[in-house]
Enzyme design. Structure first.
Site, PDB file in Angstrom:
ATOM      1  N   PHE A 130       0.867  -1.177   0.000  1.00 53.25           N
ATOM      2  CA  PHE A 130       0.000   0.000   0.000  1.00 53.25           C
ATOM      3  C   PHE A 130       0.901   1.223   0.000  1.00 53.25           C
ATOM      4  CE2 PHE A 130      -2.646   3.081   2.468  1.00 53.25           C
ATOM      5  CZ  PHE A 130      -3.864   2.981   1.798  1.00 53.25           C
ATOM      6  N   ALA A 137       4.367  14.271   2.535  1.00 56.38           N
ATOM      7  CA  ALA A 137       2.933  14.053   2.744  1.00 56.38           C
ATOM      8  C   ALA A 137       2.732  12.687   3.387  1.00 56.38           C
ATOM      9  CB  ALA A 137       2.174  14.122   1.417  1.00 56.38           C
ATOM     10  N   GLY A 138       2.670  12.692   4.722  1.00 50.71           N
ATOM     11  CA  GLY A 138       2.390  11.469   5.443  1.00 50.71           C
ATOM     12  C   GLY A 138       0.994  11.529   6.022  1.00 50.71           C
ATOM     13  N   GLU A 370       0.132   4.371   9.919  1.00 49.31           N
ATOM     14  CA  GLU A 370      -1.322   4.427   9.657  1.00 49.31           C
ATOM     15  C   GLU A 370      -2.003   5.494  10.506  1.00 49.31           C
ATOM     16  OE1 GLU A 370      -3.648   0.905   8.991  1.00 49.31           O
ATOM     17  OE2 GLU A 370      -1.847  -0.258   8.539  1.00 49.31           O
TER      18      GLU A 370
END
Length: 399
Positions: A130, A137-138, A370
């Site tokens: 993924f 850009a996290g 995540e």
């Protein structure tokens, strides 16, 4: 011995309990011999293949494509991750990425895409990934800079970088999120399935971390991809990403819960057998206070994780608040539980090669990936404010 009485909670049915037994049997028989940090890539490949042979990866895809359930069952995913993490972090990782790396396909892929990619992942024959995060850009997905520009009527060319990508360098396909320009910000993103062998794709850098697993920065140099490889419609990439994370964010909490349970098990074993001042360490009131806090933190995490999973499985369209709470509390609690385990083990707790030292390295990253804890707090607070405003509005309208 791990306390498994939580499986008697009303969140679960007989099928979940039977699945938990299958995962436990697999982990007890195979994980210790397969998880070798000296060859992380090789170990991951072996673990994925073994999980596939055992039929456990069927939990990561829908039944129509070789899966266990008609649609992804979040409780099963959480049970698998908790159990595998309790045995070994790399085993959890190998399972989790097969789900995360195909979750977007299960949710938004065409029937053709699903038929092509899901069955080999369920059999452990292909490895999934993924690819969302970028160097700049996290947490702020709307700031993605990777672009997918039209190249004729039926193709796009993807250009940009992705970083912190799990399974980077060993995956057979990547779910890549890129800016397609339908609108500004988050509304102008799309998701594509990109095979690892396409021209223009390369692994720019492998990233080493405290808990070793395959992790890389990826470069896309005008990678040509058919529009038919897009998941959903153009401009729906943010929606696809958030729907995927809605499912898998709870499972991160489950992995943390597995680490915490193992830390508690190790600590109970140590403190009840370690003699101090002529009695077991567990007889000291300060030790008992720490053990009580560990037990409370584990149970609180478990309740939130499986509440979120159950809510999603019962048909909730979104569980953003529930999943954020589950991830935040479970990962933060697990960090505290493992830290107490290290402290109660004394010098052995920081000795390389001991289980609690391994857990100390394994658990830390879960508070970041995540969606870091700080981001979960923003999500939870914004939802609380919105819910409060809605209740106030409804009350005012009823007067």
């Amino acid at each position: 011995m791990t306390d498994k009485s939580f499986l008697d909670w009303p969140f679960f049915d007989a099928g979940h309990r039977a699945f938990a037994d299958e995962v436990e049997a697999f982990a007890a028989a195979e994980v210790a011999g397969l998880a070798d940090h000296h060859d992380v890539d090789g170990s991951c490949r072996k673990l994925v293949a073994a999980l596939g042979r055992a039929g456990l990866l069927r939990a990561a895809v829908p039944a129509a494509f070789g899966g266990l359930h008609e649609r992804l069952d979040v409780r099963s995913l959480c049970i698998a991750r908790e159990t595998l993490a309790r045995h070994h972090g790399l085993a959890d990782f190998a399972f989790a990425m097969q789900g995360l790396g195909t979750g977007s396909i299960s949710l938004a892929g065409s029937e053709e895409i699903k038929a092509r990619y899901l069955p080999p992942v369920a059999r452990g024959e292909k490895i999934a990934a993924f690819a969302l995060s970028e160097p700049e850009a996290g947490s702020d997905v709307a700031a993605l800079a990777t672009v997918a520009e039209p190249d004729g009527p039926d193709h796009v060319r993807i250009t940009g970088e992705k970083t912190w990508i799990s399974n980077g360098g060993i995956a057979d396909h990547y779910i890549v999120f890129a800016r397609t320009g339908e609108a500004a910000g988050a509304r102008g993103l799309s998701a594509f399935v990109v095979d690892a062998d396409v021209p223009g794709f390369r692994v720019k850098e492998r990233i080493e971390t405290t808990a070793p697993h395959p992790l890389a920065t990826l470069a896309f140099d005008g990678v040509r991809v058919p529009v038919s490889a897009r998941l959903g419609r153009g401009g729906e990439g943010f929606k696809v990403a958030m729907a995927t994370l809605d499912i898998f964010r709870s499972t991160v909490g489950a992995a943390a819960l597995g680490f915490a349970r193992r830390a508690l098990d190790e600590t109970l074993q140590h403190t009840t057998t370690r003699q101090l001042f002529g009695a077991p360490l567990s007889d000291l009131q300060m030790t008992q206070a720490s053990l009580a806090e560990m037990v409370a933190d584990v149970d609180a995490a478990a309740l939130l994780v499986y509440r979120a999973a159950w809510t999603k499985d019962m048909g909730a369209a979104r569980v953003t608040r529930e999943a954020a709470l589950a991830k935040m509390v479970a990962t933060e609690n697990a960090q505290k539980v493992v830290d107490r385990a290290v402290q109660l083990h004394g010098g052995h707790g920081v000795r390389t090669g001991t289980k609690v030292e391994e857990l100390y390295r394994d658990v830390r990253a879960l508070r970041i990936y995540e969606g870091a804890t700080e981001i979960q707090k923003v999500v939870i607070a914004r939802q609380a404010v919105a819910d409060h405003a809605a209740r106030c509005s409804a009350a005012a309208a009823a007067e």
